[in-house]
Write an enzyme that holds these catalytic residues in place. Structure first.
Site, PDB file in Angstrom:
ATOM      1  N   SER A   1       0.791  -1.149  -0.132  1.00 15.24           N
ATOM      2  CA  SER A   1       0.039   0.056   0.054  1.00 15.24           C
ATOM      3  C   SER A   1       0.982   1.417   0.078  1.00 15.24           C
ATOM      4  O   SER A   1       1.977   1.324   0.414  1.00 15.24           O
ATOM      5  CB  SER A   1      -0.843   0.056   1.229  1.00 15.24           C
ATOM      6  OG  SER A   1      -1.689  -1.192   1.337  1.00 15.24           O
TER       7      SER A   1
HETATM    8  N1  SAH Z   1      -0.300  -4.987   3.747  1.00 14.08           N
HETATM    9  C1  SAH Z   1       0.588  -5.750   2.679  1.00 14.08           C
HETATM   10  C2  SAH Z   1       0.153  -5.464   1.545  1.00 14.08           C
HETATM   11  C3  SAH Z   1      -1.221  -6.350   1.276  1.00 14.08           C
HETATM   12  S1  SAH Z   1      -1.629  -6.876  -0.242  1.00 14.08           S
HETATM   13  C4  SAH Z   1       2.209  -5.103   2.832  1.00 14.08           C
HETATM   14  O1  SAH Z   1       2.227  -4.017   3.503  1.00 14.08           O
HETATM   15  O2  SAH Z   1       2.753  -5.316   1.911  1.00 14.08           O
HETATM   16  C5  SAH Z   1      -3.040  -7.904   0.016  1.00 14.08           C
HETATM   17  C6  SAH Z   1      -2.413  -9.203   0.623  1.00 14.08           C
HETATM   18  O3  SAH Z   1      -3.717  -9.822   1.039  1.00 14.08           O
HETATM   19  C7  SAH Z   1      -1.855 -10.151  -0.514  1.00 14.08           C
HETATM   20  O4  SAH Z   1      -0.655 -10.729  -0.017  1.00 14.08           O
HETATM   21  C8  SAH Z   1      -2.807 -11.077  -0.614  1.00 14.08           C
HETATM   22  O5  SAH Z   1      -2.347 -12.346  -0.881  1.00 14.08           O
HETATM   23  C9  SAH Z   1      -3.448 -11.386   0.987  1.00 14.08           C
HETATM   24  N2  SAH Z   1      -4.915 -11.857   0.736  1.00 14.08           N
HETATM   25  C10 SAH Z   1      -5.673 -11.996  -0.083  1.00 14.08           C
HETATM   26  N3  SAH Z   1      -6.937 -12.484   0.116  1.00 14.08           N
HETATM   27  C11 SAH Z   1      -6.487 -13.146   1.337  1.00 14.08           C
HETATM   28  C12 SAH Z   1      -7.029 -13.928   2.413  1.00 14.08           C
HETATM   29  N4  SAH Z   1      -8.194 -14.731   2.039  1.00 14.08           N
HETATM   30  N5  SAH Z   1      -6.427 -14.387   3.675  1.00 14.08           N
HETATM   31  C13 SAH Z   1      -5.231 -14.076   3.955  1.00 14.08           C
HETATM   32  N6  SAH Z   1      -4.600 -13.087   2.949  1.00 14.08           N
HETATM   33  C14 SAH Z   1      -5.230 -12.696   1.861  1.00 14.08           C
END
Ligand code: SAH
Length: 210
Positions: free
Chosen positions: A59
Site C-alpha cells: 500500500s
Molecule cells: N499489507 C501488505 C500488502 C497487502 S496486499 C504490505 O504491506 O505489503 C494484500 C494481501 O492480502 C496479499 O498479500 C494477498 O495475498 C493477501 N490476501 C488476499 N486474500 C487473503 C485471504 N483470504 N487471507 C489472507 N490473505 C489474503
C-alpha cells in the site's frame, strides 16, 4: 538524523492529515526499499503503492499510516491480528507500535519472504500463519485490534467474532474497484460502524495458496 527522502515523505503524510507522531516515527524506522521488488527500490520512499510480486501490491505509505493511526486512535494495543501480510511492510510498521501481531497470509511465498525480512530487521513480536483471512485466527483471539489490508466483499463474520470488547477492526469493504474504509468497534452490546475514506485495495480472496 533522518535522511531527506524520509523527511520529505513524513512532511507529505503530515500535510495529508496524519497526526500520530508515533506512527510517523515507525514509518521512518522501517526501510521500505527492503519490501518492494528490486526494480522499484528507487521509488520506495515515494507516497505510492508498488508491486511486491504475485499480482499483489504494498500500500501507499499514506494508507499504512492512516490505518495504523485508526487502529491506535483509542490508545495502545497489546494484541493485533493482521490479514494480508503481503510484503510484511505494514506488519513491520505495526510491530513498532503494538505489543504482539498475529499476521495471516494466503500466499505462501509472500509469507516466507515477509518472515525473512522481519527477522533481518530483528522484529520479533510477530507470529505468522499461512491461512485464509476470512477465518481469522480463532485459537489465539480475541484481539484488541484487527487490520485487513485487502478488500472484503463484506465484513467477515469470523473477524467480528474474534474482536475483543472495545476492540477495533479497520477494513476496506466493497466489491468494486474502490471500496469504503470502515472502522468497526465492538461495544458491550454490539458493534459500531464508521465509514471513513474511499480506498483502493486488491481483493480479499478465498482459501490459502501454495
Ligand atoms: N499489507 C501488505 C500488502 C497487502 S496486499 C504490505 O504491506 O505489503 C494484500 C494481501 O492480502 C496479499 O498479500 C494477498 O495475498 C493477501 N490476501 C488476499 N486474500 C487473503 C485471504 N483470504 N487471507 C489472507 N490473505 C489474503
Amino acid at each position: 538524523m533522518v535522511n531527506k527522502r524520509v523527511q520529505t515523505l513524513l512532511e507529505q503524510l503530515r500535510a495529508q492529515g496524519i497526526r500520530d507522531e508515533h506512527v510517523l516515527e515507525a514509518l521512518a524506522q522501517v526501510p521500505r526499499e527492503k519490501f518492494v521488488d528490486e526494480a522499484f527500490e528507487h521509488k520506495a520512499w515515494e507516497n505510492v503503492a508498488l508491486p511486491i510480486g504475485q499480482g499483489q501490491t504494498i500500500s501507499q505509505p499514506y494508507m499504512v499510516a492512516r490505518m495504523s493511526e485508526l487502529l491506535l486512535e483509542d490508545g495502545p494495543l497489546d494484541k493485533v491480528m493482521e490479514i494480508g501480510t503481503g510484503s510484511g511492510y505494514q506488519t513491520a510498521v505495526l510491530s513498532q507500535l503494538v505489543e504482539r501481531i498475529f499476521s495471516v497470509e494466503r500466499i505462501k511465498v509472500l509469507q516466507d519472504r515477509a518472515k525473512e525480512r522481519l527477522l533481518e530487521l530483528n522484529l520479533r513480536n510477530v507470529v505468522f500463519r499461512w491461512g485464509d483471512g476470512w477465518e481469522g485466527w480463532n485459537a489465539l483471539g480475541p484481539y484488541n485490534g484487527i487490520i485487513v489490508t485487502a478488500a472484503a466483499s463484506e465484513v467477515p463474520q469470523a473477524l467480528l467474532d474474534q474482536l475483543a470488547i472495545g476492540g477495533r477492526l479497520v477494513i476496506p469493504v466493497g466489491a468494486g474497484e474502490t471500496q469504503e474504509l470502515l472502522l468497526i468497534v465492538r461495544e458491550e452490546d454490539g458493534y459500531s460502524r464508521h465509514v471513513l475514506d474511499l480506498v483502493r485495495f486488491v481483493p480479499l480472496l478465498n482459501g490459502p495458496l501454495a
